[in-house]
Each structure stands twice: as C-alpha cells, then as structure tokens.
Design a protein around this motif. Structure first.
Motif, short mmCIF file in Angstrom:
data_model
loop_
_atom_site.label_atom_id
_atom_site.label_comp_id
_atom_site.label_asym_id
_atom_site.label_seq_id
_atom_site.Cartn_x
_atom_site.Cartn_y
_atom_site.Cartn_z
N ILE A 191 53.49 113.75 -52.81
CA ILE A 191 54.48 114.32 -51.97
C ILE A 191 55.80 113.59 -52.21
O ILE A 191 56.77 114.29 -52.38
CB ILE A 191 54.20 113.98 -50.35
N LEU A 194 57.02 115.26 -55.68
CA LEU A 194 57.33 116.60 -55.39
C LEU A 194 58.95 116.71 -54.56
O LEU A 194 59.70 117.45 -54.99
CB LEU A 194 56.25 117.51 -54.71
N ALA A 195 58.83 115.80 -53.62
CA ALA A 195 59.97 115.67 -52.78
C ALA A 195 61.36 115.51 -53.63
O ALA A 195 62.50 116.16 -53.28
CB ALA A 195 60.10 114.78 -51.45
N TYR A 223 63.12 117.79 -47.74
CA TYR A 223 62.27 117.92 -48.73
C TYR A 223 60.82 117.21 -48.74
O TYR A 223 59.94 117.65 -49.26
CB TYR A 223 63.09 117.23 -50.01
N SER A 227 57.41 119.25 -49.21
CA SER A 227 56.48 118.72 -49.90
C SER A 227 55.18 118.43 -49.33
O SER A 227 54.10 118.57 -49.86
CB SER A 227 56.99 117.42 -50.70
#
Length: 236
Positions: A191, A194-195, A223, A227
């Motif tokens: 997470i 990806l954020a 974000y 994510s």
C-alpha cells in the motif's frame, strides 16, 4: 436480502462519515442535527439528503442556491456498496471482512479531512487503532504476530519519515504504521509503495500541466485510500 441490506447500510454509513469528516475538524456538531446546504446553510429536506438518489435527482446541484454538490459525495456513495459487497463475497462476515470494512471507512474519513483541511485528527487515529485492536482480539488473532508487525512497522516508517520528512506528513506515517501493523507488514508495504507511486505520477503530471506549484503541499491520504482499495482487491 443480505445484499440489499449491505447496499443500504453501507451507503448510509458512508454518507454519515462524509458529514462527520466535514464537521469534526471545525468543531461543528454532526450528530442529532438537520443536514444543511454547504453554501447557503439552508436546512435540507429529507428527499435532498438520500444517498446517490438525491445527487442524481438534483443533477449534481443544490436546489436552494444552484451550486454544484461536490462530486466526491456521489462517488463515495457509489463506490462504497460495491466495495463492501466485494468483501462480503470474498470473506463473508469473517475477521478479514470487518478488518477491511473498518479500514475502508476510517480511510474515507481521513480522505475527506485531508482534502478539505490538510488535517488528520489524532483523536480519530486513536479511535481507528482501538477499533482495529478490539476486532483483532474479538476474533482471537495471534498477539505475537501483531507485536512483531507493530515493531517492524514503527522502525521502518519512522526511519522513512526522519529521512524524507519534507515529502510526507507525520499523520500519513501514523496511518501507514496502523495499516502495516494490522494488515501485515508486507501488505502495508505494498500500500505504501503504490501510494507513493500513484502520488508521484499524479503530482508530476499536475506540475507539468501547471495545475499546482512544484513545492506546494498536497493531500496524501487520497493516494493511501486508493492504494488500500487496489491492494485489498488484487490480493484477494
């Protein structure tokens, strides 16, 4: 019948979350009060505050002052029941279902406060942690695993914050520690990664298009929220 109830209650609850997120940071009451227009503060009748339906019925504009209703209301009210139904299909009413539901609603709350006020209330972060801990113990999850995840998460994210503190807020770091502690460090790291990736891409595009200034501080919770949803869907 269960699917119908999930849709109804999940939509009503996200509507409440949005009101609470708008009001709590400014100390406005949000319990036991009549809903009002965001602009002219006129009290709204029941048919204008029905999730999803009211936005479509009013064509995205307030009836009293003809100003646009924030599209985030409608999008969250549409997205939430779809996501909760997905969780129910995957997990039924198991520990994973409640873990993801609670995380989703709290992140949705922080999503709104971060966008509107660039603020992540510590009181709600504490409530978030206590709620997850309660569910963790209720489903008799191994405490040793939680302790290890908390320790590893705190060391990793606090080190990241000390090194790159100008690029991320302490409130965001607290959220990552909570996510990695209860979802597992590996999932939390996905997470986190990806954020940052999504945030960096969108920020670069916005700067290139001259929509924002290069050094302008921007909300990061959106974000994290995005994510979390992507990772929770992809990993399941």
């Amino acid at each position: 019948m269960i699917y119908f109830l999930i849709v109804i209650y999940s939509t009503i609850f996200i509507s409440f979350i949005q009101v609470a997120a708008e009001c709590l940071p400014t100390n406005k009451p949000f319990l036991f009060r009549f809903s009002e227009c965001n602009y002219c503060k006129k009290t709204l009748p029941i048919h204008q505050i029905i999730p999803i339906f009211s936005f479509l019925f009013l064509k995205g504009k307030s009836k009293c002052c003809k100003k646009s209703i924030p599209i985030s209301y409608f999008l969250l009210e549409m997205l939430t029941p779809v996501y909760i139904l997905f969780l129910y299909q995957q997990f039924s009413f198991s520990y994973e279902f409640f873990l993801c539901c609670i995380t989703y609603y709290f992140l949705a709350f922080f999503f709104i406060t971060d966008i509107l006020y660039m603020y992540i209330p510590n009181s709600i972060i504490i409530l978030f942690t206590i709620t997850l801990l309660f569910v963790y113990c209720l489903f008799d999850q191994p405490i040793v695993n939680l302790i290890i995840s908390v320790g590893v998460s705190m060391i990793f994210y606090m080190l990241f914050f000390l090194i790159f503190r100008k690029g991320i807020g302490l409130g965001d770091i607290k959220l990552f520690i909570i996510l990695s502690s209860f979802l597992g460090f590996k999932t939390g790291y996905y997470i986190f990664f990806l954020a940052i990736l999504i945030g960096t891409i969108i920020l670069l595009i916005a700067v290139a298009a001259k929509k924002i200034k290069k050094n302008k501080q921007v909300p990061f919770v959106p974000y994290i929220f995005t994510s979390f949803m992507l990772i929770s869907v992809l990993l399941n």
